[in-house]
Design an enzyme around this catalytic site. Structure first.
Site, PDB file in Angstrom:
ATOM      1  CE1 TYR A 156      37.499  -5.537   2.732  1.00 37.26           C
ATOM      2  CE2 TYR A 156      39.049  -3.980   1.776  1.00 37.26           C
ATOM      3  CZ  TYR A 156      37.819  -4.248   2.335  1.00 37.26           C
ATOM      4  OH  TYR A 156      36.912  -3.233   2.497  1.00 37.26           O
ATOM      5  CE  LYS A 163      35.786  -0.141   1.683  1.00 34.50           C
ATOM      6  NZ  LYS A 163      34.514   0.627   1.585  1.00 34.50           N
TER       7      LYS A 163
HETATM    8  O1  0WD Z   1      33.836  -4.996   8.623  1.00 32.52           O
HETATM    9  C1  0WD Z   1      33.072  -4.235   8.061  1.00 32.52           C
HETATM   10  N1  0WD Z   1      31.769  -4.474   7.998  1.00 32.52           N
HETATM   11  C2  0WD Z   1      33.622  -2.985   7.449  1.00 32.52           C
HETATM   12  C3  0WD Z   1      32.886  -2.281   6.542  1.00 32.52           C
HETATM   13  C4  0WD Z   1      34.992  -2.561   7.830  1.00 32.52           C
HETATM   14  C5  0WD Z   1      35.427  -1.361   7.204  1.00 32.52           C
HETATM   15  C6  0WD Z   1      34.660  -0.701   6.282  1.00 32.52           C
HETATM   16  N2  0WD Z   1      33.411  -1.168   5.960  1.00 32.52           N
HETATM   17  C7  0WD Z   1      32.644  -0.429   4.967  1.00 32.52           C
HETATM   18  C8  0WD Z   1      32.123  -1.218   3.799  1.00 32.52           C
HETATM   19  O2  0WD Z   1      33.137  -1.515   2.854  1.00 32.52           O
HETATM   20  C9  0WD Z   1      31.099  -0.246   3.262  1.00 32.52           C
HETATM   21  O3  0WD Z   1      31.746   0.780   2.532  1.00 32.52           O
HETATM   22  O4  0WD Z   1      31.504   0.116   5.554  1.00 32.52           O
HETATM   23  C10 0WD Z   1      30.537   0.355   4.551  1.00 32.52           C
HETATM   24  C11 0WD Z   1      29.212  -0.219   5.001  1.00 32.52           C
HETATM   25  O5  0WD Z   1      29.296  -1.618   5.020  1.00 32.52           O
HETATM   26  P1  0WD Z   1      28.539  -2.574   6.048  1.00 32.52           P
HETATM   27  O6  0WD Z   1      27.700  -1.785   6.951  1.00 32.52           O
HETATM   28  O7  0WD Z   1      29.559  -3.482   6.587  1.00 32.52           O
HETATM   29  O8  0WD Z   1      27.664  -3.494   5.068  1.00 32.52           O
HETATM   30  P2  0WD Z   1      26.137  -3.533   4.616  1.00 32.52           P
HETATM   31  O9  0WD Z   1      25.236  -3.522   5.777  1.00 32.52           O
HETATM   32  O10 0WD Z   1      26.018  -4.713   3.676  1.00 32.52           O
HETATM   33  O11 0WD Z   1      25.945  -2.201   3.784  1.00 32.52           O
HETATM   34  C12 0WD Z   1      26.569  -1.945   2.535  1.00 32.52           C
HETATM   35  C13 0WD Z   1      25.487  -1.485   1.596  1.00 32.52           C
HETATM   36  C14 0WD Z   1      24.746  -2.518   0.765  1.00 32.52           C
HETATM   37  O12 0WD Z   1      24.268  -3.578   1.254  1.00 32.52           O
HETATM   38  P3  0WD Z   1      24.267  -4.907   0.262  1.00 32.52           P
HETATM   39  O13 0WD Z   1      24.286  -5.995   1.266  1.00 32.52           O
HETATM   40  O14 0WD Z   1      23.093  -4.808  -0.572  1.00 32.52           O
HETATM   41  O15 0WD Z   1      25.574  -4.885  -0.538  1.00 32.52           O
HETATM   42  O16 0WD Z   1      25.933  -0.749   0.491  1.00 32.52           O
HETATM   43  C15 0WD Z   1      24.770  -0.522  -0.271  1.00 32.52           C
HETATM   44  C16 0WD Z   1      23.772  -1.558   0.122  1.00 32.52           C
HETATM   45  O17 0WD Z   1      22.781  -1.072   0.959  1.00 32.52           O
HETATM   46  N3  0WD Z   1      24.944  -0.645  -1.704  1.00 32.52           N
HETATM   47  C17 0WD Z   1      24.427   0.258  -2.547  1.00 32.52           C
HETATM   48  N4  0WD Z   1      23.752   1.402  -2.318  1.00 32.52           N
HETATM   49  C18 0WD Z   1      23.324   2.081  -3.390  1.00 32.52           C
HETATM   50  N5  0WD Z   1      23.543   1.686  -4.646  1.00 32.52           N
HETATM   51  C19 0WD Z   1      24.706  -0.229  -3.831  1.00 32.52           C
HETATM   52  C20 0WD Z   1      24.234   0.543  -4.915  1.00 32.52           C
HETATM   53  N6  0WD Z   1      24.439   0.196  -6.188  1.00 32.52           N
HETATM   54  N7  0WD Z   1      25.379  -1.402  -3.729  1.00 32.52           N
HETATM   55  C21 0WD Z   1      25.527  -1.634  -2.428  1.00 32.52           C
END
Ligand code: 0WD
Length: 254
Positions: A156, A163
């Site tokens: 991580y 985080k």
């Molecule tokens: O296991 C997991 N999936 C966990 C996720 C466990 C614990 C926490 N999280 C957190 C992540 O760290 C994040 O903060 O949950 C949050 C959402 O993550 P997610 O739902 O797992 O992932 P995803 O569907 O990829 O959404 C994150 C999104 C980005 O997607 P991409 O794939 O493009 O990185 O964050 C957004 C984007 O939609 N994002 C942005 N939004 C606006 N401006 C930007 C940006 N510059 N960069 C990324």
């Protein structure tokens, strides 16, 4: 479910149907909320439009790249003009170069560090600041965090530092915005297979470790994270701020 009819909620960070933010949007929609969905870049727009077509209510879709202060300001001004006072925000955004999410922690570069901290931690403060003039009374903000910010989780790495900065930002924001009636909390989600999760080295081991050892002996779903989100974003969570709630089958107590 509490009723959120006519209350405006902003959900940031839907990349696709697996996104935790999408589960949050569906849950808020089911509770009757008026939704604003923001997406990072043009390439996410059409996918989000087809997802949003399945919601009960009609959502307002806006592009908002959180690395751009002017874009954030414009987004929140537009939200207020078109959807009125903001009752809540779900910030579900993170990014780190995947080269920095495997191997040795100290191999990351200064540039990777700055970018990850900017998008994954600073963006929460940028968003809350931009929304400040437009919050409804008793507004609530949530963000998504992970155990890797509290302790070492293999691979991580850089995202753990991001985080930790995010978790600390939640406390400082909660303290500053509390007198204005705004609550700020984090949900620490267990591992969930999403696009972002794919970037973390050997993510499958993190999933299976939790399944074997967590008190509930199973992984959590995005929907379980979303229902805790609904609690924090609605009046049900009215006494809670500056908190990190773990939705991880209890794994964090071990
Ligand atoms: O296991 C997991 N999936 C966990 C996720 C466990 C614990 C926490 N999280 C957190 C992540 O760290 C994040 O903060 O949950 C949050 C959402 O993550 P997610 O739902 O797992 O992932 P995803 O569907 O990829 O959404 C994150 C999104 C980005 O997607 P991409 O794939 O493009 O990185 O964050 C957004 C984007 O939609 N994002 C942005 N939004 C606006 N401006 C930007 C940006 N510059 N960069 C990324």
């Amino acid at each position: 479910y509490p009723t959120l009819t006519n209350k405006t909620y902003v959900v940031m960070g839907i990349a696709n149907k697996r996104s935790i933010a999408w589960a949050i949007a569906k849950t808020l929609d089911a509770a009757g909320a008026k939704l604003v969905l923001t997406y990072a870049a043009e390439r996410f727009k059409s996918g989000l439009e087809s997802l949003a077509a399945d919601l009960n209510g009609e959502a307002l879709l806006l592009e908002c790249d959180v690395t751009n202060d002017a874009a954030i300001d414009t987004t929140f001004r537009t939200i207020h003009e078109q959807a009125g006072p903001i009752q809540g925000i779900a910030h579900s955004i993170a990014f780190a170069d995947k080269e920095a999410l495997r191997g040795e922690f100290s191999e990351m570069t200064r540039g990777q560090f700055a970018q990850a901290l900017d998008i994954s931690a600073y963006s929460l403060t940028a968003v809350v600041k931009a929304a400040k003039p437009y919050f409804a009374q008793d507004a609530s903000v949530i963000t998504l965090t992970y155990l890797g910010g509290e302790r070492v989780v293999p691979n991580y790495n850089l995202m753990g530092v991001a985080k930790a900065a995010l978790d600390s930002s939640v406390k400082y924001l909660a303290n500053e915005y509390g007198p204005h009636g705004v609550r700020v909390n984090a949900i620490s989600a267990g591992p969930i297979r999403t696009l972002s999760a794919k970037g973390v080295g050997d993510f499958n081991s993190i999933l299976s470790e939790l399944e074997q050892k967590a008190p509930l002996r199973r992984n959590v779903s995005a929907e379980e994270v979303a229902s805790t989100g609904l609690f924090l974003l609605s009046s049900m969570g009215s006494g809670v701020t500056g908190e990190v709630i773990h939705v991880d089958s209890g794994y964090h107590i071990l």
